[in-house]
Structure formats: structure tokens, C-alpha cells
Design a protein around this motif. Sequence first.
Motif, short mmCIF file in Angstrom:
data_model
loop_
_atom_site.label_atom_id
_atom_site.label_comp_id
_atom_site.label_asym_id
_atom_site.label_seq_id
_atom_site.Cartn_x
_atom_site.Cartn_y
_atom_site.Cartn_z
N ARG A 1 0.80 -1.23 0.00
CA ARG A 1 0.00 0.00 0.00
C ARG A 1 0.83 1.28 0.00
O ARG A 1 0.30 2.39 -0.08
N GLY A 2 2.14 1.15 0.15
CA GLY A 2 2.98 2.36 0.13
C GLY A 2 4.39 2.02 0.57
O GLY A 2 4.67 0.93 1.06
N SER A 3 5.27 2.99 0.43
CA SER A 3 6.68 2.73 0.71
C SER A 3 6.99 2.85 2.21
O SER A 3 6.20 3.38 2.99
N TYR A 4 8.16 2.38 2.60
CA TYR A 4 8.61 2.50 3.99
C TYR A 4 8.91 3.97 4.31
O TYR A 4 8.41 4.51 5.31
N VAL A 5 9.69 4.64 3.46
CA VAL A 5 10.04 6.04 3.73
C VAL A 5 8.82 6.95 3.63
O VAL A 5 8.81 8.05 4.18
N GLY A 6 7.76 6.50 2.95
CA GLY A 6 6.51 7.26 2.87
C GLY A 6 5.58 6.96 4.02
O GLY A 6 4.40 7.33 3.98
N CYS A 7 6.07 6.28 5.07
CA CYS A 7 5.36 6.07 6.35
C CYS A 7 4.26 5.00 6.30
O CYS A 7 3.44 4.94 7.22
N ILE A 8 4.23 4.18 5.26
CA ILE A 8 3.16 3.20 5.15
C ILE A 8 3.65 1.78 5.47
O ILE A 8 3.10 1.09 6.34
N ALA A 9 4.68 1.35 4.76
CA ALA A 9 5.07 -0.07 4.83
C ALA A 9 5.55 -0.50 6.22
O ALA A 9 5.41 -1.67 6.59
N GLY A 10 6.11 0.44 6.99
CA GLY A 10 6.64 0.07 8.30
C GLY A 10 5.65 0.25 9.45
O GLY A 10 6.03 0.13 10.63
N ALA A 11 4.39 0.54 9.12
CA ALA A 11 3.41 0.81 10.18
C ALA A 11 3.09 -0.44 10.99
O ALA A 11 2.97 -1.54 10.45
N LEU A 12 2.94 -0.24 12.29
CA LEU A 12 2.45 -1.32 13.15
C LEU A 12 0.94 -1.44 12.97
O LEU A 12 0.27 -0.49 12.58
N SER A 13 0.41 -2.61 13.32
CA SER A 13 -1.05 -2.75 13.37
C SER A 13 -1.53 -2.25 14.74
O SER A 13 -0.74 -2.10 15.69
N LYS A 14 -2.85 -2.05 14.86
CA LYS A 14 -3.44 -1.59 16.12
C LYS A 14 -3.08 -2.56 17.25
O LYS A 14 -2.63 -2.16 18.32
#
Length: 273
Positions: free
Chosen positions: A203-216
Motif C-alpha cells: 500500500r505504500g513505501s517504507y520512507v513514505g510512512c506506510i510499509a513500516g506501520a504497526l497494526s493496532k
Amino acid sequence: MTTTADELREEVRRRYAESARAVTAGSGECGCGSGSCCGDETEARNFGEALYDAKQRGELPEAATLASLGCGNPTAVAELRDGETVLDLGSGGGIDVILSAKRVGPSGIAYGLDMTDDMLALARQNARDAGVTNTHFLKGVIEEIPLPADSVDVVISNCVINLSVDKAAVLTEVARVLKPGGRIGISDIVSEDRLSYEERAERGSYVGCIAGALSKGEYEAGLEATGFEDISVEFTHEVADGMHGAIVKAVKTGDPASRGLPVIQPAVSAGCC
Ligand SMILES: C[S@@+](CC[C@H](N)C(=O)[O-])C[C@H]1O[C@@H](n2cnc3c(N)ncnc32)[C@H](O)[C@@H]1O
């Protein structure tokens, strides 16, 4: 090709140094949410200065609002009080540090911590332009916070923990520097529990704050394991299918050392614009 944690962190630093230089030079910037440089209209609504109300924007130098790359407004949820010590993790151009410094007043302190020299230079200039004197910008990584234990009342952060290559270390460090009863008010990108790490990376890149997101659920478990109570992770706006801007709140009450580290680390490659 596998990307190591060090390479990923350097990619993040390179990307945000570029953003800082672009703001300093007066050109456009890109940051969280931008899978490719730079973001579109939807991203402009979900990230950055649009998340601050007109009154707050009026308190800030133009370069500080232009440099805003966050996905929320932690100063609106953290309930800062006169005389408190606040720490902003990944302070970028300093927007939340400056607003916090005004909230805690001259008897309080607002620290910003960032690993990127160009961001630190921009933030210090913005603080000078804003006329606040109770800010301190520290160079370092949020996985090893350069402050003593039990020294901070409130930790805030805006769209940075998703960029960390070691989220468990960040939460452990936050618990260490907070005073007993200290609290967190964090804005971050958080995924729904149904998404695997691979689906987040689609859904998106790591540096764009998406790929590295934790789940709730990962956020809640990580906070509980590091000694927090009254934990809440609330979605505020969807930024991609199943991925949300979120407000994370909790209070430090327990002893993190007695609980052991949670295992929370999406394994993904950098992806970049
Ligand atoms: C998306 S920007 C957000 C900046 C700021 N919080 C805001 O709302 O505008 C991410 C910032 O976090 C910093 N950063 C990312 N990972 C970091 C880490 N592990 N340690 C310290 N700073 C980090 C970057 O240098 C950048 O300034």
C-alpha cells in the motif's frame, strides 16, 4: 534484494534531509504519504499542515508549517500543562516542539529529537523565528534517546515511529525516559489487524510512512509489554485501504524491565520515490 536495518535508516535519513533542504530552499517538499515525490491532493489533506487549525498555524513561522510532514496533530491530544517537560520524537522542522513550548510556557521545556542534520538546522531556525526560548533540539535516534531516565512528563511524536527500524527499542526507551505517571500522545500511521506486513508494504513505501506501520494490536501489545496502561489506539482518517492516521495514548505505570521486549517489527524493503 534484502535491505538491512542500517540501510533502511540511512534511506529514511536521506529522504528527510532532502525534504528539509527543499523547505529551506523554498521549493516543494515530500515526506510521509508520498510514494513518489511529491504527494497529490489527497495526501495534502491527510498529511502535513492541513492537520493543524488556523489558530495553531498562526502561531508558527511559515517555514515550520511548510516543513510539517506529520499525519496528525499530537499537540491537540497531549493535554500539555504549564511547567511540563515534553519530548517530540522525530521532530522534523520543529512544528510540534514550537507549539509544545508555547503550551508548557517559560517554566517548561520542549525537546525535539531527530537524527537528520538538515531537519535539526531547519527546526532551530524555526524556533528562533517563532521567538520561543524553551526549546532544545537534540541529535540522536529515537531507539536510543539521549535523555536520563524519569526526566520527561509527556512524549509526543508525529508520523515517525512507523519509520523506526526497531519499534520495540523505541517503546522501551519512551518508557525509560518518562516519569512515573508520564504520558504519551502520538500520531502515527497504523494498520488494521487484518493486514499482513506484506499487504502493508503493497500500500505504500517504507520512507513514505506506510510499509513500516504497526497494526493496532501490535501497538497495544507493545505498549502493554513496555509498562503502559490506559492504552488507546484510535483511527482518525484512512490514508490507504486498511491504513489509518491514528492517535495513540497511554500512561506509564509499570516497570518495563520486568516485562521483556515485545516482538514487533515489520520486515520490509525501503521502497522510495
Ligand atoms: C515524517 S517526518 C515527521 C517530522 C515531524 N514530526 C512533523 O510532524 O513534521 C519524520 C522525521 O523523523 C526523523 N526520523 C525518522 N526516523 C528517525 C529515528 N529513528 N530517529 C530519529 N529521527 C528519526 C526524520 O529525520 C524526520 O525528520
